[in-house]
Design a protein around this motif. Structure first.
Motif, short mmCIF file in Angstrom:
data_model
loop_
_atom_site.label_atom_id
_atom_site.label_comp_id
_atom_site.label_asym_id
_atom_site.label_seq_id
_atom_site.Cartn_x
_atom_site.Cartn_y
_atom_site.Cartn_z
N THR A 1 32.92 31.30 26.82
CA THR A 1 33.34 32.69 26.53
C THR A 1 34.86 32.79 26.63
OG1 THR A 1 31.26 33.56 27.40
CG2 THR A 1 33.13 35.08 27.31
N ALA A 2 35.47 33.46 25.65
CA ALA A 2 36.93 33.59 25.64
C ALA A 2 37.36 34.69 26.61
CB ALA A 2 37.41 33.91 24.23
N LEU A 3 38.28 34.34 27.51
CA LEU A 3 38.74 35.28 28.53
C LEU A 3 40.26 35.35 28.53
CD1 LEU A 3 36.53 34.10 31.58
CD2 LEU A 3 36.09 36.03 30.03
N ALA A 4 40.78 36.53 28.92
CA ALA A 4 42.21 36.69 29.16
C ALA A 4 42.38 37.01 30.64
CB ALA A 4 42.77 37.81 28.31
N ALA A 5 43.33 36.35 31.27
CA ALA A 5 43.58 36.57 32.70
C ALA A 5 44.95 37.21 32.87
CB ALA A 5 43.53 35.24 33.44
N HIS A 6 44.97 38.33 33.60
CA HIS A 6 46.24 38.97 33.97
C HIS A 6 46.49 38.62 35.43
CE1 HIS A 6 45.77 42.26 30.61
NE2 HIS A 6 45.58 41.02 30.18
N LEU A 7 47.46 37.72 35.66
CA LEU A 7 47.68 37.21 37.01
C LEU A 7 48.54 38.18 37.83
CD1 LEU A 7 48.37 33.47 36.10
CD2 LEU A 7 46.20 34.59 36.59
N PRO A 8 48.45 38.08 39.18
CA PRO A 8 49.19 39.03 40.03
C PRO A 8 50.70 39.02 39.79
CG PRO A 8 47.60 37.78 41.33
CD PRO A 8 47.60 37.19 39.95
#
Ligand SMILES: O=C(O)CCCC[C@@H]1SC[C@@H]2NC(=O)N[C@@H]21
Length: 235
Positions: free
Chosen positions: A188-195
């Motif tokens: 599954t394609a995911l986008a991560a917004h890191l801290p």
């Protein structure tokens, strides 16, 4: 197991923290029909009209317990099992969400208070808010009608007690295995917004043994994420 319901409060997590402070035992669940100041992760508010599930419990940490952060997986599995009795096709998404299709159906808030962990569950049964940052849904939208929040709480408390017992007795591994079986599919394609503000995109590859998220980036490298807001990437 003791289940209590109140008509209205600010936040069941705050009430459960006060109950924990006053000596409440594990197994207590508090549900509110509505919350005036429901809280979500990362300082967000959790809109809480009547008809949805807002419930909190506590875990008292013992010397031999697995890392407390892994209670998020215990809770995710339990909430998924409870909600799945009322709507098919739900999926867990790291770290603390339950999806119906590609939309957020439920979330979990863990808060540490000394040697106790306060665990709050919010599930959209009858209503779901319109949010700018992500799509949302409710059991009513998926299955045609909303379940009784008390019936969901019952199922949740039972499943949580079962998985908490396994977490204590067998460790994190069986919980993570079940969590991954209930999650969206690998790839599954995911986008991560890191801290730190960085954004990365990749394909879901499962969890590390400590519960961190594995992503496969476009250049083929693997990235392990310990903290981030995660979004499904829609094509
Ligand atoms: O941001 C999230 O996804 C977590 C939402 C958690 C909401 C629940 S509702 C019951 C409990 N009381 C609160 O104030 N928050 C949690």
């Amino acid at each position: 197991m003791a289940l209590r319901t109140v008509a209205e409060t600010d936040s069941t997590n705050d009430d459960m923290a006060a109950l924990a402070e006053a000596g409440a035992a594990e197994g207590l669940w508090l549900r509110a029909e509505r919350q005036r100041a429901g809280r979500g992760r990362q300082g967000r508010s959790w809109i809480s009209p009547p008809g949805n599930l807002y419930a909190s419990t506590l875990v008292r940490l013992g010397a031999g317990d697995p890392p407390p952060a892994s209670l998020a997986f215990v809770t995710g599995v339990a909430l998924h099992e409870a909600l799945s009795a009322f709507a098919p096709g739900l999926a867990l998404k790291w770290p603390n969400d339950i999806l119906g299709g590609a939309a957020k159906l439920a979330g979990i808030l863990l808060e540490r208070r000394g040697a106790a962990v306060i665990i709050g569950c919010g599930a959209n049964l009858a209503h779901h808010p319109d949010l700018p940052e992500r799509p949302t849904t409710a059991i009513a939208a998926l299955a045609g009608h909303a379940p009784d929040p008390d019936a969901v709480l019952h199922a949740l408390a039972e499943s949580f007690a079962r998985w908490l017992g396994r977490w204590r007795g067998e460790g994190v591994a069986p919980v993570l295995a079940r969590w991954q079986a209930l999650a969206h599919a690998p790839g599954t394609a995911l986008a991560a917004h890191l801290p730190d503000g960085t954004r990365i995109a990749g394909l879901y590859e499962g969890l590390e043994p400590d519960g961190a998220l594995r992503l496969r980036l476009a250049d083929g490298t693997r990235h392990v994420i310990h903290a981030a807001d995660i979004f499904l990437v829609q094509d």
